[in-house]
Design an enzyme around this catalytic site. Structure first.
Site, PDB file in Angstrom:
ATOM      1  N   CYS A   1      68.070  35.438  52.113  1.00 51.79           N
ATOM      2  CA  CYS A   1      68.767  35.104  53.361  1.00 51.79           C
ATOM      3  C   CYS A   1      67.944  34.167  54.241  1.00 51.79           C
ATOM      4  O   CYS A   1      68.482  33.562  55.171  1.00 51.79           O
ATOM      5  CB  CYS A   1      69.105  36.371  54.132  1.00 51.79           C
ATOM      6  SG  CYS A   1      70.067  37.520  53.165  1.00 51.79           S
TER       7      CYS A   1
ATOM      8  N   HIS B   1      70.550  34.573  61.342  1.00 54.20           N
ATOM      9  CA  HIS B   1      71.193  34.901  60.061  1.00 54.20           C
ATOM     10  C   HIS B   1      72.278  35.936  60.343  1.00 54.20           C
ATOM     11  O   HIS B   1      72.056  36.906  61.068  1.00 54.20           O
ATOM     12  CB  HIS B   1      70.148  35.451  59.086  1.00 54.20           C
ATOM     13  CG  HIS B   1      70.743  36.156  57.912  1.00 54.20           C
ATOM     14  ND1 HIS B   1      71.750  35.608  57.162  1.00 54.20           N
ATOM     15  CD2 HIS B   1      70.490  37.369  57.355  1.00 54.20           C
ATOM     16  CE1 HIS B   1      72.093  36.455  56.200  1.00 54.20           C
ATOM     17  NE2 HIS B   1      71.341  37.527  56.298  1.00 54.20           N
TER      18      HIS B   1
ATOM     19  N   ASN C   1      78.391  38.422  55.303  1.00 59.65           N
ATOM     20  CA  ASN C   1      76.991  38.001  55.193  1.00 59.65           C
ATOM     21  C   ASN C   1      76.837  37.147  53.944  1.00 59.65           C
ATOM     22  O   ASN C   1      76.928  37.645  52.834  1.00 59.65           O
ATOM     23  CB  ASN C   1      76.113  39.262  55.130  1.00 59.65           C
ATOM     24  CG  ASN C   1      74.634  38.963  54.884  1.00 59.65           C
ATOM     25  OD1 ASN C   1      74.270  37.872  54.458  1.00 59.65           O
ATOM     26  ND2 ASN C   1      73.792  39.954  55.138  1.00 59.65           N
TER      27      ASN C   1
HETATM   28  O1  UT7 Z   1      71.172  39.860  54.746  1.00 60.72           O
HETATM   29  C1  UT7 Z   1      69.969  40.470  54.404  1.00 60.72           C
HETATM   30  C2  UT7 Z   1      69.521  41.378  55.455  1.00 60.72           C
HETATM   31  N1  UT7 Z   1      70.399  42.526  55.502  1.00 60.72           N
HETATM   32  C3  UT7 Z   1      70.573  43.169  56.621  1.00 60.72           C
HETATM   33  O2  UT7 Z   1      70.035  42.781  57.620  1.00 60.72           O
HETATM   34  C4  UT7 Z   1      71.409  44.419  56.602  1.00 60.72           C
HETATM   35  C5  UT7 Z   1      70.860  45.406  57.553  1.00 60.72           C
HETATM   36  N2  UT7 Z   1      71.481  46.697  57.566  1.00 60.72           N
HETATM   37  C6  UT7 Z   1      72.738  46.935  58.035  1.00 60.72           C
HETATM   38  O3  UT7 Z   1      73.456  46.013  58.374  1.00 60.72           O
HETATM   39  C7  UT7 Z   1      73.156  48.369  58.225  1.00 60.72           C
HETATM   40  O4  UT7 Z   1      72.080  49.199  57.862  1.00 60.72           O
HETATM   41  C8  UT7 Z   1      74.429  48.798  57.445  1.00 60.72           C
HETATM   42  C9  UT7 Z   1      75.632  48.131  58.081  1.00 60.72           C
HETATM   43  C10 UT7 Z   1      74.286  48.414  55.987  1.00 60.72           C
HETATM   44  C11 UT7 Z   1      74.634  50.313  57.573  1.00 60.72           C
HETATM   45  O5  UT7 Z   1      74.692  50.707  58.905  1.00 60.72           O
HETATM   46  P1  UT7 Z   1      73.753  51.892  59.440  1.00 60.72           P
HETATM   47  O6  UT7 Z   1      74.105  52.068  60.843  1.00 60.72           O
HETATM   48  O7  UT7 Z   1      72.332  51.541  59.116  1.00 60.72           O
HETATM   49  O8  UT7 Z   1      74.275  53.123  58.584  1.00 60.72           O
HETATM   50  P2  UT7 Z   1      73.449  54.251  57.805  1.00 60.72           P
HETATM   51  O9  UT7 Z   1      73.078  53.739  56.444  1.00 60.72           O
HETATM   52  O10 UT7 Z   1      72.337  54.747  58.672  1.00 60.72           O
HETATM   53  O11 UT7 Z   1      74.527  55.365  57.659  1.00 60.72           O
HETATM   54  C12 UT7 Z   1      75.092  56.017  58.803  1.00 60.72           C
HETATM   55  C13 UT7 Z   1      76.170  56.972  58.367  1.00 60.72           C
HETATM   56  C14 UT7 Z   1      75.763  57.931  57.267  1.00 60.72           C
HETATM   57  O12 UT7 Z   1      76.434  59.151  57.507  1.00 60.72           O
HETATM   58  P3  UT7 Z   1      75.680  60.385  58.228  1.00 60.72           P
HETATM   59  O13 UT7 Z   1      74.476  60.684  57.386  1.00 60.72           O
HETATM   60  O14 UT7 Z   1      75.331  59.875  59.596  1.00 60.72           O
HETATM   61  O15 UT7 Z   1      76.724  61.443  58.237  1.00 60.72           O
HETATM   62  C15 UT7 Z   1      76.300  57.312  56.006  1.00 60.72           C
HETATM   63  O16 UT7 Z   1      76.574  58.244  54.995  1.00 60.72           O
HETATM   64  O17 UT7 Z   1      77.286  56.235  57.828  1.00 60.72           O
HETATM   65  C16 UT7 Z   1      77.576  56.684  56.488  1.00 60.72           C
HETATM   66  N3  UT7 Z   1      77.930  55.499  55.707  1.00 60.72           N
HETATM   67  C17 UT7 Z   1      79.191  55.028  55.612  1.00 60.72           C
HETATM   68  N4  UT7 Z   1      80.362  55.486  56.130  1.00 60.72           N
HETATM   69  C18 UT7 Z   1      81.465  54.762  55.860  1.00 60.72           C
HETATM   70  C19 UT7 Z   1      77.111  54.666  55.028  1.00 60.72           C
HETATM   71  N5  UT7 Z   1      77.825  53.655  54.484  1.00 60.72           N
HETATM   72  C20 UT7 Z   1      79.104  53.866  54.839  1.00 60.72           C
HETATM   73  C21 UT7 Z   1      80.295  53.158  54.602  1.00 60.72           C
HETATM   74  N6  UT7 Z   1      81.439  53.625  55.130  1.00 60.72           N
HETATM   75  N7  UT7 Z   1      80.311  52.008  53.885  1.00 60.72           N
END
Ligand code: UT7
Length: 332
Positions: free
Chosen positions: A121, A257, A288
């Protein structure tokens, strides 16, 4: 005996920009079932409403050539004037040769130097830094930088952490001599201690010997990347402003980005960007697109009147590696 030194113009700038957005628009509704998610969750956590995925005809080469032709036309430069083509991508599926050589040929350059770079990226900002130095060092009169990805091919549509994020597209810029500095000093680096946070699941040799060969999709520890990007990158952005001698009051446009709308907002807050600075939000409709995301986002701002020719823009790119690069540029 002294070897003659190469010399170039004192300053370089972006002279033209072009993009290509694939034709297939994929709304959140089309990806949620496979990952047990919802439109609401995706919008809230990432800001993405829809993304674009390429058709089989919209190859890395095809999208690159389309974006580059627009950039050349807008710069008023003929392909034969391009001496160097730099393609930032992680989704050209042949290990060798570099796709840049085929792109340089299809564009009709006169056998321009052409090579790919792998900085995920952060690739576009790495390429821009190289192009600026290559022009100023006299190694090329004009250089073309292309950020292009077809991430849909490396994305597991059943993976909750990535299926809704990654997308496809291409953006290109022509870099050439300028009376004024148009590309500021790059602030770049890498943190290989976090090598595993975003990566291809396995390497091709493991795929070959596996009993059930599958595409080695991308995997990401999203939350760790999120925390790193939101805070560390604000510092990198400030350093790029400092090195360019540009104050926050002089900044017009912020083009990070397009990884996640919440990361963009966190960076803007951490950098204390003044309200009037226009912020790129292309991710909402584009997803993205890794190396393509910054030129795609900047081009949309130009089209929509949020960035005007001569404006001062801060670019910050970050991703797998972890690799990052930032610089201040003048909008073409
Ligand atoms: O381009 C290269 C660089 N990449 C990035 O910069 C990406 C950076 N990361 C992100 O954008 C975020 O971490 C994500 C959008 C991928 C995820 O968001 P998050 O706020 O970090 O979510 P999380 O992984 O901490 O998960 C939060 C909750 C969890 O549930 P509990 O444990 O709180 O009950 C997950 O199980 O959301 C749940 N979850 C989902 N729910 C619905 C994780 N993925 C999903 C999903 N749909 N797709």
């Amino acid at each position: 005996m002294a070897i003659a030194a190469s010399t170039g113009p004192q300053h370089a700038a972006i002279l033209g920009i072009g993009t290509y957005r694939p034709s297939r628009v994929i709304p959140n509704a089309d990806v949620v079932d496979a990952i047990d998610s919802s439109d609401e969750w995706i919008q809230q956590r990432s800001g993405i409403r829809q993304r674009r995925w390429a058709t089989p005809e919209e190859t890395v080469q095809m999208m690159s050539v389309a974006a580059a032709r627009t950039a050349l036309e807008r710069a008023g430069i003929d392909a034969r004037q391009i001496d160097c083509v730099i393609v930032a991508t992680v989704t050209h599926m042949l290990q060798t040769p570099a796709i840049a050589t085929a792109i340089a040929h299809e564009l009709g350059t006169d056998q321009a130097a052409a090579f790919d770079i792998s900085a995920a990226c952060a690739g576009f900002c790495h390429g821009l830094a190289l192009a600026s130095d290559i022009v100023r060092g006299g190694s090329a009169g004009y250089a073309l930088v292309i950020g292009v990805e077809r991430l849909s091919e490396l994305t597991d549509i059943g993976d909750r952490g990535t299926a809704f994020i990654f997308a496809d597209g291409a953006g290109a810029v022509v870099v050439g001599p300028s009376d004024e500095p148009g590309i500021g000093p790059v602030v770049w680096g890498s943190d290989g201690e976090q090598f595993d946070l975003i990566r291809q699941r396995e390497d091709w040799r493991d795929v070959v010997v596996s009993e059930k060969p599958e595409m080695p999709h991308l995997i990401m520890q999203g939350n760790a990347v999120f925390r790193w990007a939101s805070f560390a990158m604000a510092k990198t952005g400030q350093q790029a402003l400092d090195r360019a001698g540009v104050s926050l009051d002089e900044l017009d446009v912020f083009v990070p980005h397009q990884a996640n709308m919440r990361i963009t907002d966190a960076m803007a807050r951490a950098m204390k960007l003044p309200e009037r600075v226009k912020i790129a939000r292309d991710i909402a409709d584009q997803g993205n697109t890794s190396a393509a995301s910054i030129p795609l986002a900047l081009d949309r701002m130009i089209e929509e009147g949020d960035a005007r020719s001569g404006d001062t823009a801060l670019l910050i790119a970050f991703g797998a590696g972890l690799a990052y690069a930032a610089q201040v540029v003048t909008v073409p």
